[in-house]
Design an enzyme around this catalytic site. Structure first.
Site, PDB file in Angstrom:
ATOM      1  CB  CYS A 114      -1.056   0.185   0.741  1.00 31.79           C
ATOM      2  SG  CYS A 114      -1.706  -1.488   1.457  1.00 31.79           S
ATOM      3  CG  HIS A 243      -3.517   3.083   2.370  1.00 39.12           C
ATOM      4  ND1 HIS A 243      -4.063   2.441   0.906  1.00 39.12           N
ATOM      5  CD2 HIS A 243      -3.261   1.771   3.174  1.00 39.12           C
ATOM      6  CE1 HIS A 243      -4.154   1.316   1.248  1.00 39.12           C
ATOM      7  NE2 HIS A 243      -3.605   0.915   2.213  1.00 39.12           N
ATOM      8  CG  ASN A 273      -6.615  -1.390   1.662  1.00 39.19           C
ATOM      9  OD1 ASN A 273      -6.189  -0.975   1.054  1.00 39.19           O
ATOM     10  ND2 ASN A 273      -6.048  -1.624   2.319  1.00 39.19           N
TER      11      ASN A 273
HETATM   12  N1  COA Z   1     -18.208  -8.242  10.828  1.00 42.35           N
HETATM   13  C1  COA Z   1     -18.823  -8.495  11.878  1.00 42.35           C
HETATM   14  N2  COA Z   1     -17.763  -8.646  13.582  1.00 42.35           N
HETATM   15  C2  COA Z   1     -16.948  -9.082  12.848  1.00 42.35           C
HETATM   16  C3  COA Z   1     -16.076  -9.120  11.894  1.00 42.35           C
HETATM   17  C4  COA Z   1     -17.273  -8.496  10.978  1.00 42.35           C
HETATM   18  N3  COA Z   1     -16.501  -8.789  10.027  1.00 42.35           N
HETATM   19  N4  COA Z   1     -15.063  -8.976  12.283  1.00 42.35           N
HETATM   20  C5  COA Z   1     -14.391  -9.587  13.977  1.00 42.35           C
HETATM   21  N5  COA Z   1     -15.945  -9.345  14.003  1.00 42.35           N
HETATM   22  C6  COA Z   1     -15.938  -9.536  14.813  1.00 42.35           C
HETATM   23  C7  COA Z   1     -15.560 -10.448  16.353  1.00 42.35           C
HETATM   24  O1  COA Z   1     -15.469 -11.821  16.394  1.00 42.35           O
HETATM   25  C8  COA Z   1     -15.521  -9.768  17.713  1.00 42.35           C
HETATM   26  O2  COA Z   1     -16.681  -9.952  18.360  1.00 42.35           O
HETATM   27  P1  COA Z   1     -16.406 -10.822  19.808  1.00 42.35           P
HETATM   28  O3  COA Z   1     -15.972  -9.657  20.083  1.00 42.35           O
HETATM   29  O4  COA Z   1     -17.150 -11.238  19.988  1.00 42.35           O
HETATM   30  O5  COA Z   1     -15.087 -11.939  19.806  1.00 42.35           O
HETATM   31  C9  COA Z   1     -15.172  -8.338  17.246  1.00 42.35           C
HETATM   32  O6  COA Z   1     -16.070  -8.610  16.053  1.00 42.35           O
HETATM   33  C10 COA Z   1     -14.302  -7.643  17.348  1.00 42.35           C
HETATM   34  O7  COA Z   1     -13.419  -8.154  16.692  1.00 42.35           O
HETATM   35  P2  COA Z   1     -11.521  -7.640  16.536  1.00 42.35           P
HETATM   36  O8  COA Z   1     -11.558  -8.390  15.749  1.00 42.35           O
HETATM   37  O9  COA Z   1     -11.344  -6.873  17.562  1.00 42.35           O
HETATM   38  O10 COA Z   1     -12.446  -6.181  15.149  1.00 42.35           O
HETATM   39  P3  COA Z   1     -11.249  -5.109  14.956  1.00 42.35           P
HETATM   40  O11 COA Z   1     -11.929  -4.028  15.816  1.00 42.35           O
HETATM   41  O12 COA Z   1      -9.806  -5.697  15.295  1.00 42.35           O
HETATM   42  O13 COA Z   1     -11.439  -5.239  14.054  1.00 42.35           O
HETATM   43  C11 COA Z   1     -10.196  -5.145  10.956  1.00 42.35           C
HETATM   44  C12 COA Z   1     -11.371  -6.066  12.642  1.00 42.35           C
HETATM   45  C13 COA Z   1     -10.276  -5.782  10.370  1.00 42.35           C
HETATM   46  C14 COA Z   1     -11.670  -3.917  10.949  1.00 42.35           C
HETATM   47  C15 COA Z   1      -9.373  -3.632  12.200  1.00 42.35           C
HETATM   48  O14 COA Z   1      -8.781  -4.843  13.127  1.00 42.35           O
HETATM   49  C16 COA Z   1      -8.812  -3.284  11.400  1.00 42.35           C
HETATM   50  O15 COA Z   1      -9.034  -2.744   9.671  1.00 42.35           O
HETATM   51  N6  COA Z   1      -7.118  -3.441  10.979  1.00 42.35           N
HETATM   52  C17 COA Z   1      -6.431  -2.675   9.951  1.00 42.35           C
HETATM   53  C18 COA Z   1      -6.393  -3.496   8.493  1.00 42.35           C
HETATM   54  C19 COA Z   1      -5.703  -3.248   7.995  1.00 42.35           C
HETATM   55  O16 COA Z   1      -6.175  -1.437   7.810  1.00 42.35           O
HETATM   56  N7  COA Z   1      -5.078  -3.557   6.362  1.00 42.35           N
HETATM   57  C20 COA Z   1      -4.349  -3.313   5.921  1.00 42.35           C
HETATM   58  C21 COA Z   1      -4.039  -2.175   5.596  1.00 42.35           C
HETATM   59  S1  COA Z   1      -2.797  -1.293   4.278  1.00 42.35           S
END
Ligand code: COA
Length: 319
Positions: A114, A243, A273
């Site tokens: 990215c 980004h 993204n």
């Molecule tokens: N839909 C619904 N629920 C979801 C979910 C989805 N797509 N993904 C995770 N959950 C749930 C989980 O199971 C968890 O539930 P629980 O609390 O009952 O266990 C809860 O939501 C939180 O999960 P978590 O993994 O902690 O979510 P998060 O807040 O970290 O969000 C991302 C996940 C992927 C959105 C986030 O980590 C993120 O955006 N990270 C950066 C990724 C990125 O930008 N990558 C590219 C970089 S260039």
């Protein structure tokens, strides 16, 4: 090491391309346990585009950029294509794009995920300093080929698209109204390869929380270094074109840096993204919305897998 300080560079034309097929958050609920509300709240994404090829989208975006720049194929001296989803593992995708555009010049890919398009811009600056005339800097991706749309950890994030810019040397210097790269920074930390990667013939694997943490750190560190090189502060930045990964990543970094979302270009809601393509696509949107005035300081900010990061502060040319 390219010496610090102003280097004449200006944007002649910018274009972008998206494949027509749209995958909405609601569409995703058919293949995974998620909801439109959750995705919007946790990422800022409303939909993403799928389909097309990396070379095809790149060609489309570059053709628009060239038309807007008012240049002919003979005017382009080099193609730099940032992509993390090339048409083939070998060869690179840039030669096919050059062929489709009718160019007769060098063409190569940059693989820095990215951050790739901002890496490409700094590479272009080096070539311009060596006397090259005009360069196409493209970001193009078909991430749908390496995304599992049944995995709610990654499938909600990624989509396809392309953006392109024609840049040329500007001999005037910033004090005389010229465009310039006032400061820049590129960095990488291979200790974090495992937090976001795809194996050959595989799909993207991600530790979302760790990527989030490292992205915020990289944004703060890289912005600070670029502003230091430029001898400028946060308040001197007129517009940030970051980004587009997750609005919450930006909000967390902006709290530390002092930027606001009002200073920020955001296209994530309608594109998701698109890795190396997000920044030139967001630049195209900013120009379309008249958000860049002559003399503005525009900060490009890339971060992603690797980890890699890159930022560049551009003084927008007077004309
Ligand atoms: N839909 C619904 N629920 C979801 C979910 C989805 N797509 N993904 C995770 N959950 C749930 C989980 O199971 C968890 O539930 P629980 O609390 O009952 O266990 C809860 O939501 C939180 O999960 P978590 O993994 O902690 O979510 P998060 O807040 O970290 O969000 C991302 C996940 C992927 C959105 C986030 O980590 C993120 O955006 N990270 C950066 C990724 C990125 O930008 N990558 C590219 C970089 S260039």
């Amino acid at each position: 090491m390219i010496p610090a300080g102003p280097t004449g560079l200006r944007f002649l034309g910018v274009g972008s391309a998206l494949p027509p097929k749209i995958l909405t958050n609601d569409d995703l609920t058919a293949s995974m346990d998620t909801s439109d509300e959750w995705i919007r709240e946790r990422t800022g994404i409303g939909q993403r585009h799928i389909g097309g090829t990396t070379s095809g989208l790149a060609t489309e975006a570059a053709a628009v950029a060239m038309t807007r720049a008012g240049v002919d194929p003979a005017d382009i001296d080099l193609v730099i294509l940032a992509t993390t989803s090339p048409d083939y593992i070998c060869p690179g995708t840039a030669p096919a794009v050059a062929r489709e555009l009718g160019l007769d010049c060098g063409a190569f890919d940059v693989s820095a995920a990215c951050s790739g398009w901002v890496y490409g811009l700094t590479i272009a600056q080096g070539y311009l300093m060596q006397g090259m005339g005009r360069i196409l800097v493209i970001g193009s991706e078909t991430l749908d080929r390496i995304t599992d749309y049944t995995d709610r950890g990654t499938g909600i994030l990624f989509g396809n698209g392309a953006g392109a810019a024609v840049v040329e040397a500007d001999p005037r210097g910033p004090d005389a109204g010229g465009g310039a790269l006032l400061g820049w920074d590129t960095g990488a930390d291979g200790n974090y390869v495992h937090i976001l990667y795809s194996e050959h013939d595989g799909v993207l694997q991600m530790d979302g929380k760790e990527v989030f943490r490292q992205a915020v750190k990289a944004i703060v560190r890289s912005t600070t270094r670029t502003l230091e090189m430029a001898g400028l502060g946060i308040d001197d930045v007129d517009l940030v074109i970051p980004h587009q990964a997750n609005v919450r990543i930006l909000e967390a970094a902006w709290k530390k840096l002092g930027f606001s979302m009002d200073d920020t270009v955001e296209i994530l809601e309608r594109t998701g993204n698109t890795s190396g393509a997000t920044i030139p696509m967001a630049l195209d949107q900013a120009l379309h919305d008249d958000r860049i005035a002559p003399g503005d300081n525009v900060l490009f900010l890339g971060f992603g897998a690797g980890m890699t990061w890159a930022s560049a502060l551009v003084r927008w040319a007077e004309s």
